[in-house]
Design a protein around this motif. Structure first.
Motif, short mmCIF file in Angstrom:
data_model
loop_
_atom_site.label_atom_id
_atom_site.label_comp_id
_atom_site.label_asym_id
_atom_site.label_seq_id
_atom_site.Cartn_x
_atom_site.Cartn_y
_atom_site.Cartn_z
N VAL A 74 22.20 -17.49 5.76
CA VAL A 74 21.27 -18.44 6.35
C VAL A 74 19.86 -17.83 6.35
N ARG A 75 18.93 -18.58 5.76
CA ARG A 75 17.55 -18.11 5.69
C ARG A 75 16.81 -18.51 6.96
N ALA A 76 16.09 -17.54 7.52
CA ALA A 76 15.22 -17.80 8.67
C ALA A 76 13.82 -17.33 8.30
N THR A 77 12.84 -18.18 8.50
CA THR A 77 11.45 -17.87 8.19
C THR A 77 10.65 -17.94 9.49
N THR A 78 9.87 -16.89 9.74
CA THR A 78 9.07 -16.85 10.95
C THR A 78 7.61 -16.60 10.60
N ASP A 79 6.72 -16.96 11.52
CA ASP A 79 5.30 -16.71 11.35
C ASP A 79 4.98 -15.26 11.65
N GLY A 80 3.86 -14.82 11.11
CA GLY A 80 3.30 -13.53 11.48
C GLY A 80 3.82 -12.37 10.67
N PRO A 81 3.17 -11.25 10.82
CA PRO A 81 3.55 -10.06 10.06
C PRO A 81 4.89 -9.50 10.54
N TYR A 82 5.47 -8.68 9.69
CA TYR A 82 6.75 -8.04 10.01
C TYR A 82 6.64 -7.19 11.26
N SER A 83 5.54 -6.47 11.37
CA SER A 83 5.31 -5.59 12.51
C SER A 83 4.37 -6.26 13.50
N GLU A 84 4.59 -6.04 14.76
CA GLU A 84 3.72 -6.60 15.79
C GLU A 84 2.56 -5.66 16.15
N ALA A 85 2.42 -4.59 15.42
CA ALA A 85 1.35 -3.62 15.69
C ALA A 85 -0.01 -4.22 15.38
N LYS A 86 -1.06 -3.68 15.99
CA LYS A 86 -2.42 -4.13 15.71
C LYS A 86 -2.82 -3.80 14.28
N GLU A 87 -2.38 -2.65 13.80
CA GLU A 87 -2.69 -2.25 12.44
C GLU A 87 -1.71 -2.95 11.50
N GLN A 88 -2.24 -3.54 10.45
CA GLN A 88 -1.42 -4.27 9.49
C GLN A 88 -1.78 -3.83 8.08
N LEU A 89 -0.89 -4.13 7.16
CA LEU A 89 -1.16 -3.87 5.76
C LEU A 89 -2.28 -4.80 5.32
N ALA A 90 -3.40 -4.23 4.89
CA ALA A 90 -4.59 -5.02 4.55
C ALA A 90 -4.76 -5.22 3.05
N GLY A 91 -4.24 -4.30 2.26
CA GLY A 91 -4.40 -4.40 0.82
C GLY A 91 -3.73 -3.24 0.13
N VAL A 92 -3.71 -3.29 -1.19
CA VAL A 92 -3.06 -2.23 -1.95
C VAL A 92 -3.88 -1.89 -3.19
N PHE A 93 -3.76 -0.64 -3.59
CA PHE A 93 -4.26 -0.18 -4.88
C PHE A 93 -3.02 0.26 -5.65
N LEU A 94 -2.95 -0.03 -6.91
CA LEU A 94 -1.96 0.56 -7.79
C LEU A 94 -2.74 1.42 -8.76
N ILE A 95 -2.47 2.72 -8.75
CA ILE A 95 -3.23 3.65 -9.57
C ILE A 95 -2.29 4.45 -10.46
N ASP A 96 -2.82 4.96 -11.54
CA ASP A 96 -2.08 5.82 -12.46
C ASP A 96 -2.89 7.10 -12.59
N VAL A 97 -2.44 8.16 -11.92
CA VAL A 97 -3.20 9.40 -11.84
C VAL A 97 -2.33 10.59 -12.27
N ALA A 98 -2.94 11.74 -12.35
CA ALA A 98 -2.25 12.93 -12.83
C ALA A 98 -1.11 13.39 -11.92
N GLY A 99 -1.24 13.14 -10.62
CA GLY A 99 -0.19 13.60 -9.71
C GLY A 99 -0.50 13.26 -8.27
N GLN A 100 0.34 13.74 -7.39
CA GLN A 100 0.22 13.41 -5.98
C GLN A 100 -1.10 13.90 -5.37
N ASP A 101 -1.55 15.07 -5.75
CA ASP A 101 -2.82 15.58 -5.21
C ASP A 101 -3.96 14.60 -5.49
N ARG A 102 -4.02 14.09 -6.71
CA ARG A 102 -5.08 13.14 -7.06
C ARG A 102 -4.89 11.82 -6.31
N ALA A 103 -3.66 11.38 -6.17
CA ALA A 103 -3.39 10.14 -5.43
C ALA A 103 -3.86 10.28 -3.98
#
Length: 125
Positions: A74-103
């Motif tokens: 059964v599918r249930a759909t609710t409003d709002g973000p997954y987390s109720e925290a004040k801080e939310q996922l605002a955006g993303v970068f997808l990068i291709d770099v040499a390694g973790q240090d550069r990331a």
């Protein structure tokens, strides 16, 4: 190596781009928002010029979020973000770099890193 940089922010205090048309989004003084925007634009230009940027996208405000769960078929759909925290996922970068240090170096230059957090996660594949 590819990394997903997940930008966490408080859209009310920071003035996330998707909130700039609202009173809450103007909580940060205009001059400060402009400086942070310039910092972000510079970073995006540098990553694009170096070939490290695959994509960078802001997300719409958390209020537009829908959470979908399926339990016992059964599918249930609710409003709002997954987390109720004040801080939310605002955006993303997808990068291709040499390694973790550069990331991590790139993540540290994203403006939200000064206020909240930027999560650095390797992308499998």
């Amino acid at each position: 190596m590819k990394y997903l940089l997940m930008i966490h922010s408080n859209p009310i205090t920071w003035g996330h781009p998707s909130f700039l048309h609202t009173e809450e989004g103007r909580a940060l003084p205009k001059k400060a928002r402009e400086a942070l925007t310039a910092q972000l634009d510079k970073l995006l230009d540098e990553l694009e010029a170096s070939g490290e940027l695959i994509t960078a996208v802001p997300l719409d405000p958390p209020a537009k979020t829908r959470v979908v769960r399926v339990r016992e078929g059964v599918r249930a759909t609710t409003d709002g973000p997954y987390s109720e925290a004040k801080e939310q996922l605002a955006g993303v970068f997808l990068i291709d770099v040499a390694g973790q240090d550069r990331a991590e170096e790139v993540a540290a230059t994203i403006p939200e890193a000064e206020f909240y957090a930027v999560e650095v996660r390797p992308v499998s594949a």
